[in-house]
Scaffold this active site. Structure first.
Site, PDB file in Angstrom:
ATOM      1  N   THR A 192     -42.155   9.985   9.346  1.00 50.15           N
ATOM      2  CA  THR A 192     -41.680  10.996   8.737  1.00 50.15           C
ATOM      3  C   THR A 192     -41.158  10.709   7.349  1.00 50.15           C
ATOM      4  OG1 THR A 192     -39.375  10.239   9.505  1.00 50.15           O
ATOM      5  CG2 THR A 192     -40.506  11.616  10.951  1.00 50.15           C
ATOM      6  N   GLU A 338     -41.558  14.797  15.074  1.00 49.54           N
ATOM      7  CA  GLU A 338     -41.328  14.107  16.256  1.00 49.54           C
ATOM      8  C   GLU A 338     -41.703  15.035  17.283  1.00 49.54           C
ATOM      9  OE1 GLU A 338     -39.277  14.228  13.574  1.00 49.54           O
ATOM     10  OE2 GLU A 338     -38.233  12.449  13.573  1.00 49.54           O
ATOM     11  N   LYS A 445     -17.929  20.849   8.407  1.00 52.92           N
ATOM     12  CA  LYS A 445     -16.984  20.819   9.328  1.00 52.92           C
ATOM     13  C   LYS A 445     -15.677  21.037   8.919  1.00 52.92           C
ATOM     14  CE  LYS A 445     -20.245  18.394  11.653  1.00 52.92           C
ATOM     15  NZ  LYS A 445     -21.261  17.405  11.316  1.00 52.92           N
ATOM     16  N   TRP A 450     -17.409  25.146  12.173  1.00 56.47           N
ATOM     17  CA  TRP A 450     -18.706  24.791  11.300  1.00 56.47           C
ATOM     18  C   TRP A 450     -19.001  25.878  10.384  1.00 56.47           C
ATOM     19  CZ3 TRP A 450     -22.855  21.900  15.019  1.00 56.47           C
ATOM     20  CH2 TRP A 450     -22.315  20.989  15.330  1.00 56.47           C
TER      21      TRP A 450
END
Ligand code: ADP
Length: 545
Positions: A192, A338, A445, A450
């Site tokens: 990645t 992934e 946050k 959120w």
């Protein structure tokens, strides 16, 4: 999940799932399917799958002669073309591991991953010779370099032990006794890009690759069949070109491989029309280039039916204009290295097709519905599963046979329930459409709530004088964190208050940023994504409240 004792076994054959089976099937059943390529020197090449696999057998013999054994890593640094396809099958089916290196990484990262993977041989496009020459002295594991060209076209090269591909395979037999592999053995390796720390290696297995090929080929996903001509604009060095180099031969779909010409709208339009491409897949910027070219040159693309967009969020203009001007449907998909990569695919449910255009668009802009084979869940910040209600968002986790359980040489990377944390923050609506609202490290946050940085960015880039914007969380004495927006203007001066006013009525008032900064430019990663890590470190001493 609770494990139960088995009282009765099924009586089906437990034959291993291997890429060799894809190759054998494709050779026998779809052998006359064409593969068309543009090579690095812009020349045009056409043959069929039978030719590809014949040359893969020669290559497998050549690899054996070079001492490449089971499990050894073989690197490629190459664009999408027929020689790369031959490597895909020869390397993995002979039991070695295909390590596709992303040439867009920084040279130090390429050096790091070749050493980390302990590649012993590197196959590379001539275009990447200067890059390899620069880093070769720091790579100690590689014994041989093979340039993907023929002797007559081979440019001068300063690497030691370098040979052209055609000479490398020429003297070798066209028969090869493929070994019986185990389905869980490694087939390929892809790192990645590593927005944080070093790149991390994802090791695919034969089993994960076969299952991903089957799952991604389903009708409400890539919908592959022998009626399709597929042009992957996703590089074969990035997550196996979204698996299309396996799933197209498996289903008999014709492959059109554009070599290094991926960003060139004119070449893509020519290939689509000459080869009658029906489906293509890639990141948004590719399609913006193609759209631009088609409109400017007044070119039509009548055979193209579907474009699959993933890698980052799909802009509305792509869906609208390809549909209205060219009668092409654009489907949004989501995944990651992934996940081999496919996780979700956007196809409208029959009951949604009667909605107004505007309502349909609100669904099409979501990242889509989870494909069979992937189990998906979203969790709040305390780890409780969130309902699929379409408005609450949380950390998205996945599990399944083509999801990574860990990284190469780093061990397991799953939570207590066996899920992999994608690092994306998302909501899922009652019809199963997932919407990415942020990356978990970017979500702000604020006092237990959120706030999506992406939502705030999307709002402000619609301001006529804003060229680019990024929103990051800044420590706040009372709220923990509050959003700050960093703006690059189109060269005009904008007042801070004008930016804040622009948000009014578009988001809840507690989401409106507390601070506005103006910058000349924003930092980006090697793959062109906005680097919020660098932006955060730039403002690391700032505190609000
Ligand atoms: P890299 O970012 O290393 O190039 P990946 O392709 O693995 O590699 O990136 C995966 C990430 O890209 C996902 O976790 C997600 O954040 C983002 N992504 C992928 N597809 C989409 C999409 N359709 N919309 C928004 N973000 C996406």
């Amino acid at each position: 999940m609770q494990q139960m004792e088995i009282n009765m076994l099924g009586q089906m054959m437990n034959t291993p799932l291997t890429i060799t089976d894809i190759m054998r099937h494709a050779d026998k059943v779809n052998g006359d399917t064409e593969v068309v390529s543009i090579t690095y020197d812009n020349s045009y090449h056409k043959y069929c799958l039978t030719d590809a696999f014949r040359r893969s057998r020669q290559l497998a013999n050549a690899l054996q002669a070079s001492g490449i054994g089971q499990g050894q890593r073989v690197a490629t640094l190459a664009w999408n073309d027929y020689r790369h396809l031959e490597l895909y099958y020869a390397v993995s089916c002979s039991g070695a591991v295909l390590h596709t290196v992303n040439p867009r990484l920084f040279p130090e990262q390429i050096e790091y991953i070749i050493n980390h993977a302990e590649d012993t041989i590197v196959f590379f496009d001539p275009l990447f010779a200067p890059l390899l020459e620069k880093i070769a002295k720091n790579i100690n594991c590689v014994n041989n370099f093979v340039m993907l060209t023929s002797a007559d076209k081979m440019p001068k090269c300063d690497l030691d032990n370098v040979i052209d591909y055609e000479s490398y395979i020429a003297s070798h037999s066209e028969t090869f006794d493929w070994p019986q592999l185990q389905e869980n053995q490694a087939s390929s390796l892809c790192y990645t890009s590593g927005t944080t720390g070093h790149p991390k290696g994802v090791v695919y297995s034969h089993r994960s690759t076969v299952l991903h090929s089957l799952g991604s080929a389903l009708p409400d996903a890539f919908s592959l069949s022998m009626d399709q001509t597929v042009m992957p604009i996703v590089p074969m060095f990035h997550v196996n070109g979204w698996g299309l180099a396996y799933s197209a031969p498996m289903t008999g779909a014709k492959l059109v491989l554009p070599g290094p010409k991926m960003a060139d709208g004119e070449t893509l339009a020519e290939l689509i029309n000459n080869e009658k491409v029906t489906m293509t897949a890639g990141v948004p910027v590719i399609w913006l280039n193609l759209l631009e070219h088609l409109k400017q040159s007044d070119t039509d693309i009548p055979t193209l039916d579907r474009i699959i967009v993933g890698g980052s969020a799909c802009p509305e203009i792509l869906i609208n204009e390809f549909d209205e001007l060219f009668n092409v449907s654009v489907h949004h998909a989501w995944g990651m290295t992934e996940m081999s990569p496919l996780g979700t695919f956007n196809q409208l449910k029959p009951k949604l097709k009667t909605l107004s255009d505007e309502q349909k668009m609100s669904y099409k802009l979501k990242q889509g519905r989870v494909v069979f084979g992937v189990d998906i869940r979203i969790e709040d910040w305390q780890g409780n599963e969130i309902d699929w209600n379409g408005f609450e968002f949380g950390s998205m986790k996945v599990r399944g046979p083509w999801v990574a359980s860990g990284y190469y040489k780093q061990g397991e990377h799953t939570d207590d329930n066996g899920y992999f944390d994608t690092g994306d923050v998302a909501s899922i609506d009652p019809d199963g459409y997932m919407l990415i609202t942020d990356r978990s490290k970017d979500v702000i946050k604020s006092g237990g709530e959120w706030i999506s940085s992406i939502e705030l960015e999307n709002i402000i880039v619609a301001h006529p004088d804003v060229k680019e914007a990024a929103v990051i969380g800044i420590p706040h004495r009372k709220w923990g964190e509050r959003p700050m927006v960093v703006i690059v203007t189109k060269g005009v001066e904008i007042e801070e208050q004008e930016i804040l006013d622009f948000y009014k009525g578009k988001v809840a008032s507690f989401c409106i940023p507390d601070a506005v900064e103006f910058a000349e430019e924003l930092p980006h990663t090697a793959t062109g994504k906005l680097s919020k890590k660098d932006l955060r470190s730039h403002y690391k001493d700032k505190i609000l409240g």
